[in-house]
Design a protein around this motif. Sequence first.
Motif, PDB file in Angstrom:
ATOM      1  N   ASN A 162       9.055   1.286 -55.953  1.00  0.00           N
ATOM      2  CA  ASN A 162       9.240  -0.129 -56.258  1.00  0.00           C
ATOM      3  C   ASN A 162       8.965  -0.887 -54.960  1.00  0.00           C
ATOM      4  N   GLY A 163       7.943  -1.741 -55.002  1.00  0.00           N
ATOM      5  CA  GLY A 163       7.506  -2.434 -53.784  1.00  0.00           C
ATOM      6  C   GLY A 163       8.635  -3.212 -53.118  1.00  0.00           C
ATOM      7  N   ALA A 164       9.404  -3.954 -53.929  1.00  0.00           N
ATOM      8  CA  ALA A 164      10.477  -4.774 -53.358  1.00  0.00           C
ATOM      9  C   ALA A 164      11.543  -3.878 -52.737  1.00  0.00           C
ATOM     10  N   SER A 165      11.881  -2.763 -53.415  1.00  0.00           N
ATOM     11  CA  SER A 165      12.885  -1.838 -52.885  1.00  0.00           C
ATOM     12  C   SER A 165      12.442  -1.275 -51.546  1.00  0.00           C
ATOM     13  N   SER A 210      13.649  -2.912 -44.175  1.00  0.00           N
ATOM     14  CA  SER A 210      14.364  -3.903 -43.372  1.00  0.00           C
ATOM     15  C   SER A 210      15.768  -3.400 -43.005  1.00  0.00           C
ATOM     16  N   LYS A 211      16.428  -2.723 -43.933  1.00  0.00           N
ATOM     17  CA  LYS A 211      17.762  -2.171 -43.651  1.00  0.00           C
ATOM     18  C   LYS A 211      17.658  -1.120 -42.551  1.00  0.00           C
ATOM     19  N   GLU A 212      16.611  -0.281 -42.624  1.00  0.00           N
ATOM     20  CA  GLU A 212      16.429   0.776 -41.627  1.00  0.00           C
ATOM     21  C   GLU A 212      16.171   0.162 -40.244  1.00  0.00           C
ATOM     22  N   ARG A 213      15.266  -0.814 -40.213  1.00  0.00           N
ATOM     23  CA  ARG A 213      14.919  -1.469 -38.939  1.00  0.00           C
ATOM     24  C   ARG A 213      16.152  -2.116 -38.314  1.00  0.00           C
ATOM     25  N   ASN A 214      16.912  -2.815 -39.136  1.00  0.00           N
ATOM     26  CA  ASN A 214      18.073  -3.544 -38.616  1.00  0.00           C
ATOM     27  C   ASN A 214      19.197  -2.602 -38.186  1.00  0.00           C
ATOM     28  N   SER A 215      19.424  -1.527 -38.937  1.00  0.00           N
ATOM     29  CA  SER A 215      20.508  -0.614 -38.541  1.00  0.00           C
ATOM     30  C   SER A 215      20.152   0.080 -37.236  1.00  0.00           C
ATOM     31  N   SER A 245      28.852  13.695 -41.311  1.00  0.00           N
ATOM     32  CA  SER A 245      28.052  12.965 -40.320  1.00  0.00           C
ATOM     33  C   SER A 245      27.516  11.643 -40.888  1.00  0.00           C
ATOM     34  N   ILE A 246      27.811  11.379 -42.159  1.00  0.00           N
ATOM     35  CA  ILE A 246      27.330  10.136 -42.795  1.00  0.00           C
ATOM     36  C   ILE A 246      28.519   9.215 -43.072  1.00  0.00           C
ATOM     37  N   ASP A 247      28.446   7.969 -42.550  1.00  0.00           N
ATOM     38  CA  ASP A 247      29.577   7.040 -42.711  1.00  0.00           C
ATOM     39  C   ASP A 247      29.454   6.192 -43.967  1.00  0.00           C
ATOM     40  N   GLY A 248      28.205   5.883 -44.318  1.00  0.00           N
ATOM     41  CA  GLY A 248      28.004   5.053 -45.501  1.00  0.00           C
ATOM     42  C   GLY A 248      26.621   5.273 -46.059  1.00  0.00           C
ATOM     43  N   PHE A 249      26.492   5.061 -47.362  1.00  0.00           N
ATOM     44  CA  PHE A 249      25.142   5.140 -47.939  1.00  0.00           C
ATOM     45  C   PHE A 249      24.997   4.179 -49.107  1.00  0.00           C
ATOM     46  N   ILE A 250      23.754   3.830 -49.344  1.00  0.00           N
ATOM     47  CA  ILE A 250      23.439   2.947 -50.470  1.00  0.00           C
ATOM     48  C   ILE A 250      22.404   3.635 -51.348  1.00  0.00           C
ATOM     49  N   VAL A 251      22.482   3.366 -52.635  1.00  0.00           N
ATOM     50  CA  VAL A 251      21.431   3.802 -53.548  1.00  0.00           C
ATOM     51  C   VAL A 251      20.732   2.515 -53.984  1.00  0.00           C
ATOM     52  N   GLN A 252      19.494   2.349 -53.538  1.00  0.00           N
ATOM     53  CA  GLN A 252      18.778   1.097 -53.775  1.00  0.00           C
ATOM     54  C   GLN A 252      18.519   0.884 -55.268  1.00  0.00           C
ATOM     55  N   LEU A 253      18.849  -0.294 -55.754  1.00  0.00           N
ATOM     56  CA  LEU A 253      18.581  -0.673 -57.147  1.00  0.00           C
ATOM     57  C   LEU A 253      17.295  -1.502 -57.181  1.00  0.00           C
ATOM     58  N   ILE A 275      15.721 -14.259 -54.879  1.00  0.00           N
ATOM     59  CA  ILE A 275      14.512 -13.712 -54.221  1.00  0.00           C
ATOM     60  C   ILE A 275      13.616 -13.225 -55.351  1.00  0.00           C
ATOM     61  N   THR A 276      12.532 -13.949 -55.604  1.00  0.00           N
ATOM     62  CA  THR A 276      11.598 -13.492 -56.635  1.00  0.00           C
ATOM     63  C   THR A 276      10.183 -13.515 -56.063  1.00  0.00           C
ATOM     64  N   ARG A 277       9.438 -12.445 -56.344  1.00  0.00           N
ATOM     65  CA  ARG A 277       8.035 -12.423 -55.951  1.00  0.00           C
ATOM     66  C   ARG A 277       7.249 -13.164 -57.016  1.00  0.00           C
ATOM     67  N   VAL A 278       6.581 -14.246 -56.607  1.00  0.00           N
ATOM     68  CA  VAL A 278       5.791 -15.040 -57.554  1.00  0.00           C
ATOM     69  C   VAL A 278       4.317 -14.908 -57.173  1.00  0.00           C
ATOM     70  N   ASP A 279       3.459 -14.644 -58.172  1.00  0.00           N
ATOM     71  CA  ASP A 279       2.018 -14.512 -57.898  1.00  0.00           C
ATOM     72  C   ASP A 279       1.524 -15.724 -57.124  1.00  0.00           C
ATOM     73  N   ASP A 280       0.743 -15.455 -56.072  1.00  0.00           N
ATOM     74  CA  ASP A 280       0.247 -16.558 -55.255  1.00  0.00           C
ATOM     75  C   ASP A 280      -1.085 -16.128 -54.644  1.00  0.00           C
ATOM     76  N   ALA A 281      -2.160 -16.614 -55.249  1.00  0.00           N
ATOM     77  CA  ALA A 281      -3.503 -16.207 -54.815  1.00  0.00           C
ATOM     78  C   ALA A 281      -3.784 -16.691 -53.398  1.00  0.00           C
ATOM     79  N   SER A 282      -3.096 -17.760 -52.961  1.00  0.00           N
ATOM     80  CA  SER A 282      -3.370 -18.300 -51.624  1.00  0.00           C
ATOM     81  C   SER A 282      -2.709 -17.451 -50.530  1.00  0.00           C
ATOM     82  N   ASN A 283      -1.843 -16.529 -50.922  1.00  0.00           N
ATOM     83  CA  ASN A 283      -1.157 -15.679 -49.951  1.00  0.00           C
ATOM     84  C   ASN A 283      -1.887 -14.336 -49.870  1.00  0.00           C
TER      85      ASN A 283
END
Length: 293
Positions: free
Chosen positions: A44-47, A53-58, A91-99, A236-244
């Motif tokens: 899933n592209g958005a996931s 971003s979560k990986e980079r920030n952590s 060794s793992i303090d927290g985890f998320i399962v991406q929806l 946060i919604t991805r909207v089609d945008d030909a100019s992008n």
Amino acid sequence: MSAQILDGKTVSEHLKDEIRARIAKHIANGQRAPHLVAVIVGNNGASETYVASKERNSKSVGMDSTVLRFPETMTEAELLAEIERLNSDLSIDGFIVQLPLPKHIDAQKVTFAIKPEKDVDGFHPYNTGLMLKGIDTLLPATPYGILLMLEYYKIETSGKNCVVIGRSDIVGKPMAALMSRNAYPGNCTVTMCHSKTNNLEFYTKNADILVVASGIPEMVKGDIIKPGAVVIDVGITRVDDASNPKGYSIKGDVHFESAAAVASYITPVPGGVGLMTIAGLLQNTLKAYETKK
Ligand code: NAD
């Protein structure tokens, strides 16, 4: 535009500096770094964007970060077994399962399987129960991030009318609960609106604080916002945008230009609540780590 921007970048960088300093102190005391794991199933592209971003920030605050990717064909039983493994790995303090998860996997079963102490997304019903009782716990990352933002900008909330549009388990419901709690930020008189609400603008026009989490791009325009309101756009919604060059652009649930003309404060999209969600996740991971210690 008259509204002041509630800048997710400024606030999240400030919070990340604090988290980084706390982690550095733990490491200087001979402790290991906190470890956050993200599980992603399917393509899933958005996931992928959120998890990157979560990986980079952590990593940027000194946490260990692992992303576990599994194919779309992973069965529910296999995912539950993986969660069991993560639950018991010291060794793992927290985890998320991406929806979202693939359709053949019951997201509720998955949420219930995560050990509450490691539930850094704050979705487990045990954590929801503690939150509703006003007991300190891991809060859902997006509403938590919004509270941190209101706090940073010292937005007055006591006695205000707060309208939350949306009643999802991860945003609308917890947001409404937190804004009505007897604490700061909170102490609002809260109205929760949803898809069956009649005459939405009757409520929004009376909202001193308006939180919009409908998933409908640019649904709320300036003409239904109370002048001087604080507007929090969760969408946060991805909207089609030909100019992008990417072929899409990201839209919030609020029509920014018209809303900014009447609001006192407003969050932009991107650059608002999305960054605060990550800050909330990092705060939760640090909390899970420090509580375990
Ligand atoms: P959801 O689809 O689960 O819930 C949407 C809610 O909006 C529902 O409860 C529905 O009743 C309500 N709604 C729909 N149409 C409505 C209408 N016309 N009037 C009033 N209410 C209406 O969505 P969600 O998971 O809560 O997410 C909402 C938005 O926030 C989405 O765009 C999502 O991508 C975004 N989101 C952003 C973050 C972030 O970090 N910024 C985090 C989670 C979700």
